[in-house]
Motif scaffolding. Structure first.
Motif, PDB file in Angstrom:
ATOM      1  N   PRO A   1       0.806  -1.225   0.000  1.00 25.65           N
ATOM      2  CA  PRO A   1       0.000   0.000   0.000  1.00 25.65           C
ATOM      3  C   PRO A   1       0.835   1.270   0.000  1.00 25.65           C
ATOM      4  O   PRO A   1       0.499   2.243  -0.676  1.00 25.65           O
ATOM      5  CB  PRO A   1      -0.820  -0.124   1.288  1.00 25.65           C
ATOM      6  CG  PRO A   1      -0.929  -1.589   1.528  1.00 25.65           C
ATOM      7  CD  PRO A   1       0.382  -2.151   1.062  1.00 25.65           C
ATOM      8  N   LEU A   2       1.955   1.272   0.743  1.00 24.27           N
ATOM      9  CA  LEU A   2       2.768   2.477   0.839  1.00 24.27           C
ATOM     10  C   LEU A   2       3.364   2.847  -0.519  1.00 24.27           C
ATOM     11  O   LEU A   2       3.420   4.033  -0.884  1.00 24.27           O
ATOM     12  CB  LEU A   2       3.878   2.265   1.871  1.00 24.27           C
ATOM     13  CG  LEU A   2       4.702   3.502   2.255  1.00 24.27           C
ATOM     14  CD1 LEU A   2       3.807   4.605   2.796  1.00 24.27           C
ATOM     15  CD2 LEU A   2       5.760   3.122   3.289  1.00 24.27           C
ATOM     16  N   THR A   3       3.792   1.853  -1.281  1.00 29.01           N
ATOM     17  CA  THR A   3       4.317   2.122  -2.627  1.00 29.01           C
ATOM     18  C   THR A   3       3.259   2.780  -3.492  1.00 29.01           C
ATOM     19  O   THR A   3       3.534   3.749  -4.226  1.00 29.01           O
ATOM     20  CB  THR A   3       4.801   0.815  -3.283  1.00 29.01           C
ATOM     21  OG1 THR A   3       5.889   0.281  -2.516  1.00 29.01           O
ATOM     22  CG2 THR A   3       5.263   1.062  -4.710  1.00 29.01           C
ATOM     23  N   GLU A   4       2.034   2.273  -3.420  1.00 31.35           N
ATOM     24  CA  GLU A   4       0.931   2.875  -4.196  1.00 31.35           C
ATOM     25  C   GLU A   4       0.662   4.307  -3.742  1.00 31.35           C
ATOM     26  O   GLU A   4       0.468   5.209  -4.565  1.00 31.35           O
ATOM     27  CB  GLU A   4      -0.332   2.026  -4.057  1.00 31.35           C
ATOM     28  CG  GLU A   4      -1.507   2.566  -4.854  1.00 31.35           C
ATOM     29  CD  GLU A   4      -2.753   1.686  -4.762  1.00 31.35           C
ATOM     30  OE1 GLU A   4      -3.809   2.110  -5.263  1.00 31.35           O
ATOM     31  OE2 GLU A   4      -2.654   0.578  -4.189  1.00 31.35           O
ATOM     32  N   LEU A   5       0.684   4.534  -2.442  1.00 31.98           N
ATOM     33  CA  LEU A   5       0.423   5.870  -1.908  1.00 31.98           C
ATOM     34  C   LEU A   5       1.542   6.840  -2.276  1.00 31.98           C
ATOM     35  O   LEU A   5       1.285   8.010  -2.585  1.00 31.98           O
ATOM     36  CB  LEU A   5       0.261   5.796  -0.390  1.00 31.98           C
ATOM     37  CG  LEU A   5      -0.949   4.995   0.108  1.00 31.98           C
ATOM     38  CD1 LEU A   5      -0.854   4.766   1.613  1.00 31.98           C
ATOM     39  CD2 LEU A   5      -2.259   5.693  -0.241  1.00 31.98           C
ATOM     40  N   PHE A   6       2.791   6.369  -2.248  1.00 31.15           N
ATOM     41  CA  PHE A   6       3.914   7.210  -2.686  1.00 31.15           C
ATOM     42  C   PHE A   6       3.721   7.625  -4.144  1.00 31.15           C
ATOM     43  O   PHE A   6       3.946   8.788  -4.508  1.00 31.15           O
ATOM     44  CB  PHE A   6       5.240   6.452  -2.544  1.00 31.15           C
ATOM     45  CG  PHE A   6       5.826   6.442  -1.157  1.00 31.15           C
ATOM     46  CD1 PHE A   6       5.491   7.410  -0.220  1.00 31.15           C
ATOM     47  CD2 PHE A   6       6.747   5.470  -0.792  1.00 31.15           C
ATOM     48  CE1 PHE A   6       6.050   7.404   1.059  1.00 31.15           C
ATOM     49  CE2 PHE A   6       7.314   5.461   0.465  1.00 31.15           C
ATOM     50  CZ  PHE A   6       6.967   6.420   1.392  1.00 31.15           C
ATOM     51  N   ASP A   7       3.344   6.672  -4.992  1.00 29.57           N
ATOM     52  CA  ASP A   7       3.173   6.963  -6.415  1.00 29.57           C
ATOM     53  C   ASP A   7       2.058   7.985  -6.635  1.00 29.57           C
ATOM     54  O   ASP A   7       2.198   8.900  -7.458  1.00 29.57           O
ATOM     55  CB  ASP A   7       2.852   5.675  -7.184  1.00 29.57           C
ATOM     56  CG  ASP A   7       4.060   4.735  -7.292  1.00 29.57           C
ATOM     57  OD1 ASP A   7       5.191   5.206  -7.058  1.00 29.57           O
ATOM     58  OD2 ASP A   7       3.856   3.541  -7.603  1.00 29.57           O
ATOM     59  N   LEU A   8       0.952   7.833  -5.922  1.00 33.85           N
ATOM     60  CA  LEU A   8      -0.151   8.779  -6.054  1.00 33.85           C
ATOM     61  C   LEU A   8       0.263  10.175  -5.607  1.00 33.85           C
ATOM     62  O   LEU A   8      -0.107  11.182  -6.221  1.00 33.85           O
ATOM     63  CB  LEU A   8      -1.352   8.306  -5.234  1.00 33.85           C
ATOM     64  CG  LEU A   8      -2.104   7.078  -5.747  1.00 33.85           C
ATOM     65  CD1 LEU A   8      -3.120   6.604  -4.712  1.00 33.85           C
ATOM     66  CD2 LEU A   8      -2.811   7.385  -7.069  1.00 33.85           C
ATOM     67  N   THR A   9       1.060  10.227  -4.544  1.00 32.27           N
ATOM     68  CA  THR A   9       1.505  11.523  -4.025  1.00 32.27           C
ATOM     69  C   THR A   9       2.508  12.179  -4.962  1.00 32.27           C
ATOM     70  O   THR A   9       2.387  13.364  -5.295  1.00 32.27           O
ATOM     71  CB  THR A   9       2.129  11.339  -2.625  1.00 32.27           C
ATOM     72  OG1 THR A   9       1.138  10.785  -1.742  1.00 32.27           O
ATOM     73  CG2 THR A   9       2.607  12.668  -2.062  1.00 32.27           C
ATOM     74  N   ALA A  10       3.506  11.428  -5.395  1.00 31.93           N
ATOM     75  CA  ALA A  10       4.514  11.975  -6.304  1.00 31.93           C
ATOM     76  C   ALA A  10       3.879  12.427  -7.614  1.00 31.93           C
ATOM     77  O   ALA A  10       4.344  13.386  -8.244  1.00 31.93           O
ATOM     78  CB  ALA A  10       5.611  10.944  -6.564  1.00 31.93           C
ATOM     79  N   GLY A  11       2.794  11.750  -8.013  1.00 29.50           N
ATOM     80  CA  GLY A  11       2.104  12.103  -9.246  1.00 29.50           C
ATOM     81  C   GLY A  11       1.084  13.213  -9.099  1.00 29.50           C
ATOM     82  O   GLY A  11       0.414  13.572 -10.075  1.00 29.50           O
ATOM     83  N   GLY A  12       0.953  13.745  -7.887  1.00 25.98           N
ATOM     84  CA  GLY A  12       0.042  14.851  -7.658  1.00 25.98           C
ATOM     85  C   GLY A  12      -1.427  14.471  -7.534  1.00 25.98           C
ATOM     86  O   GLY A  12      -2.289  15.349  -7.500  1.00 25.98           O
ATOM     87  N   LYS A  13      -1.725  13.191  -7.419  1.00 25.66           N
ATOM     88  CA  LYS A  13      -3.124  12.750  -7.317  1.00 25.66           C
ATOM     89  C   LYS A  13      -3.608  12.662  -5.874  1.00 25.66           C
ATOM     90  O   LYS A  13      -4.814  12.640  -5.630  1.00 25.66           O
ATOM     91  CB  LYS A  13      -3.282  11.377  -7.994  1.00 25.66           C
ATOM     92  CG  LYS A  13      -3.023  11.415  -9.491  1.00 25.66           C
ATOM     93  CD  LYS A  13      -3.203  10.035 -10.103  1.00 25.66           C
ATOM     94  CE  LYS A  13      -2.951  10.068 -11.599  1.00 25.66           C
ATOM     95  NZ  LYS A  13      -3.097   8.712 -12.214  1.00 25.66           N
ATOM     96  N   LEU A  14      -2.676  12.587  -4.926  1.00 24.23           N
ATOM     97  CA  LEU A  14      -3.009  12.487  -3.504  1.00 24.23           C
ATOM     98  C   LEU A  14      -2.243  13.580  -2.766  1.00 24.23           C
ATOM     99  O   LEU A  14      -1.046  13.786  -3.024  1.00 24.23           O
ATOM    100  CB  LEU A  14      -2.624  11.109  -2.967  1.00 24.23           C
ATOM    101  CG  LEU A  14      -2.953  10.802  -1.506  1.00 24.23           C
ATOM    102  CD1 LEU A  14      -4.461  10.782  -1.282  1.00 24.23           C
ATOM    103  CD2 LEU A  14      -2.351   9.448  -1.103  1.00 24.23           C
ATOM    104  N   ARG A  15      -2.936  14.247  -1.857  1.00 27.72           N
ATOM    105  CA  ARG A  15      -2.324  15.382  -1.160  1.00 27.72           C
ATOM    106  C   ARG A  15      -2.338  15.134   0.349  1.00 27.72           C
ATOM    107  O   ARG A  15      -3.289  15.524   1.038  1.00 27.72           O
ATOM    108  CB  ARG A  15      -3.084  16.665  -1.514  1.00 27.72           C
ATOM    109  CG  ARG A  15      -2.523  17.928  -0.858  1.00 27.72           C
ATOM    110  CD  ARG A  15      -2.992  19.173  -1.602  1.00 27.72           C
ATOM    111  NE  ARG A  15      -4.443  19.298  -1.649  1.00 27.72           N
ATOM    112  CZ  ARG A  15      -5.145  20.089  -0.819  1.00 27.72           C
ATOM    113  NH1 ARG A  15      -4.528  20.802   0.104  1.00 27.72           N
ATOM    114  NH2 ARG A  15      -6.453  20.171  -0.938  1.00 27.72           N
ATOM    115  N   PRO A  16      -1.299  14.496   0.885  1.00 31.12           N
ATOM    116  CA  PRO A  16      -1.217  14.361   2.344  1.00 31.12           C
ATOM    117  C   PRO A  16      -1.096  15.738   2.990  1.00 31.12           C
ATOM    118  O   PRO A  16      -0.318  16.578   2.530  1.00 31.12           O
ATOM    119  CB  PRO A  16       0.050  13.531   2.554  1.00 31.12           C
ATOM    120  CG  PRO A  16       0.312  12.868   1.232  1.00 31.12           C
ATOM    121  CD  PRO A  16      -0.177  13.836   0.206  1.00 31.12           C
ATOM    122  N   ILE A  17      -1.845  15.952   4.056  1.00 31.97           N
ATOM    123  CA  ILE A  17      -1.877  17.250   4.718  1.00 31.97           C
ATOM    124  C   ILE A  17      -0.967  17.227   5.943  1.00 31.97           C
ATOM    125  O   ILE A  17      -1.144  16.406   6.844  1.00 31.97           O
ATOM    126  CB  ILE A  17      -3.311  17.611   5.154  1.00 31.97           C
ATOM    127  CG1 ILE A  17      -4.257  17.567   3.942  1.00 31.97           C
ATOM    128  CG2 ILE A  17      -3.341  18.989   5.815  1.00 31.97           C
ATOM    129  CD1 ILE A  17      -3.903  18.516   2.832  1.00 31.97           C
TER     130      ILE A  17
END
Length: 317
Positions: A269-285
């Motif tokens: 899951p963390l790899t998927e979340l990293f990819d989403l974040t680096a790609g600008g699709k997920l914005r951790p606050i």
């Protein structure tokens, strides 16, 4: 080295800066110079010894850190305890390289809260496209990520609770379709109204007490409620099995610690979340940063629900 070490259980007042020996990495472990540590609501339970797993004293709280290993890798790691310090030790399988495009704060937001949100939606409730999702504490660390992930994964309508108007605006900015007051009184009616008069399919619940009861009452046929915390420090009313049968409803529990036996349940899951974040699709606050000497204020703010997103601890101050 400087660290927060508690020698008695209690509230934020027991969190004191101490001088303690530097940790030593054993076989299969890595030593990490801590750039930032994560602060979690679970830490407040651990400090008062009300967590699911009991704690022994003396204790250096803090279950996650981001920093550099002795060979120069930038990693985010789950350490169990010991994170509120200048150095920490992690078992090697639980230290993951942080990719370019992901900040230290974002990595800390994802390693525990992000993987929790991932499992709540995929493992515990099996979100299907078009389903409605109620996320409690939508401005919090898990909630702010769960709102975004639910939308990314095709939820039909995402409703979030938040305690203030400012926080409700924030969750709407994150993509929630509706934001409501999470006060227990009248909560069921507000949930139904926010969902167009219909019960919801999925509830992510971490408050407990009456909030749990009202949320379950707003659950539709074949609905799934997953509980992953008890921020109110109150127990919900017992639920008779017939209330589960009528409507074919499911109540599940989730505790990320149950994934710790298999690092892949976190690393995947963390790899998927990293990819989403680096790609600008997920914005951790990242909601705030505190000096090590001011960690008691961080716990006070958490308990008073004054915070949003992920809180960071700077061990150099």
């Amino acid at each position: 080295m400087r660290a927060i070490q508690i020698t008695e259980f209690g509230g934020p007042e027991v969190l004191q800066v101490s001088d303690v020996p530097e940790p030593v990495a054993g076989d299969g472990q890595v030593l990490i110079k801590v750039d930032r540590a994560g602060i979690n609501y679970a830490d407040t339970h651990q400090v008062e010894n009300s967590y699911l797993s009991k704690t022994e004293l003396p204790l250096i709280p803090g279950g996650e850190v981001v920093g550099h290993t002795e060979d120069g890798r930038r990693v985010v790691a789950l350490v169990g305890s010991g994170g509120y310090a200048e150095q920490a030790v992690a078992h090697a399988p639980y230290a993951w390289d942080v990719p370019e495009g992901v900040t230290d704060g974002q990595a800390l937001a994802l390693v525990l809260q992000g993987t929790t949100a991932w499992h709540l939606l995929k493992t515990s409730t099996h979100l299907q496209p078009g389903e409605s999702v109620l996320v409690h504490a939508g401005a919090g660390g898990v909630g702010s990520l769960a709102v975004q992930l639910a939308k990314l994964w095709g939820a039909g309508r995402v409703i979030a609770t938040a305690s203030t108007e400012e926080k409700r605006k924030q969750v709407l900015d994150l993509g929630a379709d509706a934001a409501i007051d999470g006060t227990p009184e009248g909560l069921k009616d507000r949930i139904l109204e926010a969902n167009g008069g219909k019960p919801v399919d999925i509830v992510l619940e971490m408050v407990g007490g009456r909030t749990f009861d009202e949320s379950f009452a707003a659950l539709g046929r074949f609905g799934r409620l997953v509980t992953f915390g008890a921020a109110s420090r109150q127990s919900a009313a017992p639920i008779d099995s017939s209330r589960l049968m009528k409507g074919s409803k499911t109540i599940a529990g989730f505790w990320l610690a149950d994934c710790f036996a298999n690092p892949q349940l976190l690393g995947g899951p963390l790899t998927e979340l990293f990819d989403l974040t680096a790609g600008g699709k997920l914005r951790p606050i990242v909601g705030g940063e505190y000096a090590l000497s001011d960690v008691a204020s961080a716990h006070e703010d958490l308990r008073a629900r004054r915070t949003v997103g992920k809180l960071l601890l700077d061990p150099t101050r």
